[in-house]
Design a protein around this motif. Structure first.
Motif, PDB file in Angstrom:
ATOM      1  N   GLY A  17      41.232  41.799  25.762  1.00 58.93           N
ATOM      2  CA  GLY A  17      40.318  42.594  24.950  1.00 58.93           C
ATOM      3  C   GLY A  17      39.088  43.053  25.704  1.00 58.93           C
ATOM      4  O   GLY A  17      38.019  43.229  25.111  1.00 58.93           O
ATOM      5  N   ARG A  18      39.236  43.233  27.027  1.00 61.02           N
ATOM      6  CA  ARG A  18      38.118  43.667  27.854  1.00 61.02           C
ATOM      7  C   ARG A  18      38.445  44.998  28.517  1.00 61.02           C
ATOM      8  O   ARG A  18      39.601  45.385  28.606  1.00 61.02           O
ATOM      9  CB  ARG A  18      37.834  42.633  28.959  1.00 61.02           C
ATOM     10  N   THR A  19      37.402  45.657  28.991  1.00 65.04           N
ATOM     11  CA  THR A  19      37.620  46.845  29.807  1.00 65.04           C
ATOM     12  C   THR A  19      38.039  46.384  31.204  1.00 65.04           C
ATOM     13  O   THR A  19      37.914  45.198  31.550  1.00 65.04           O
ATOM     14  CB  THR A  19      36.336  47.682  29.937  1.00 65.04           C
ATOM     15  N   GLU A  65      36.920  42.898  33.030  1.00 62.84           N
ATOM     16  CA  GLU A  65      37.921  41.960  33.536  1.00 62.84           C
ATOM     17  C   GLU A  65      37.651  41.615  34.994  1.00 62.84           C
ATOM     18  O   GLU A  65      37.711  40.448  35.387  1.00 62.84           O
ATOM     19  CB  GLU A  65      39.327  42.542  33.380  1.00 62.84           C
ATOM     20  N   ILE A  66      37.325  42.614  35.796  1.00 61.86           N
ATOM     21  CA  ILE A  66      37.029  42.366  37.210  1.00 61.86           C
ATOM     22  C   ILE A  66      35.788  41.482  37.336  1.00 61.86           C
ATOM     23  O   ILE A  66      35.779  40.526  38.116  1.00 61.86           O
ATOM     24  CB  ILE A  66      36.863  43.695  37.962  1.00 61.86           C
ATOM     25  N   LYS A  67      34.749  41.761  36.556  1.00 66.15           N
ATOM     26  CA  LYS A  67      33.541  40.924  36.578  1.00 66.15           C
ATOM     27  C   LYS A  67      33.859  39.492  36.162  1.00 66.15           C
ATOM     28  O   LYS A  67      33.374  38.529  36.764  1.00 66.15           O
ATOM     29  CB  LYS A  67      32.471  41.495  35.637  1.00 66.15           C
ATOM     30  N   PHE A  68      34.683  39.337  35.133  1.00 63.88           N
ATOM     31  CA  PHE A  68      35.064  38.013  34.649  1.00 63.88           C
ATOM     32  C   PHE A  68      35.791  37.228  35.741  1.00 63.88           C
ATOM     33  O   PHE A  68      35.483  36.063  36.003  1.00 63.88           O
ATOM     34  CB  PHE A  68      35.945  38.156  33.406  1.00 63.88           C
ATOM     35  N   ILE A  69      36.744  37.872  36.386  1.00 64.62           N
ATOM     36  CA  ILE A  69      37.518  37.217  37.444  1.00 64.62           C
ATOM     37  C   ILE A  69      36.612  36.818  38.605  1.00 64.62           C
ATOM     38  O   ILE A  69      36.666  35.681  39.091  1.00 64.62           O
ATOM     39  CB  ILE A  69      38.668  38.123  37.921  1.00 64.62           C
TER      40      ILE A  69
END
Length: 54
Positions: free
Chosen positions: A24-26, A30-34
């Motif tokens: 549910g992310r852009t 998602e890249i920032k989260f990872i």
């Protein structure tokens, strides 16, 4: 701050997009989260193995 990533293999980009959709992310979120989670893992390894806080 702006970071530009060039020459990402299409299949990697597609998988990142799939993961982002699933979570549910852009794609950017998602890249920032990872990246954030991977840095936290490295910090934890340093603390556990070396007793060093970064």
């Amino acid at each position: 701050m702006t970071i530009i990533l060039d020459d990402i293999k299409p299949e990697i980009l597609e998988e990142l997009q799939n993961q982002a959709t699933y979570h549910g992310r852009t794609l950017i979120e998602e890249i920032k989260f990872i990246l954030t989670n991977e840095v936290k893992k490295i910090e934890l390894i340093f603390v556990i193995m070396l007793g060093v806080n970064l």
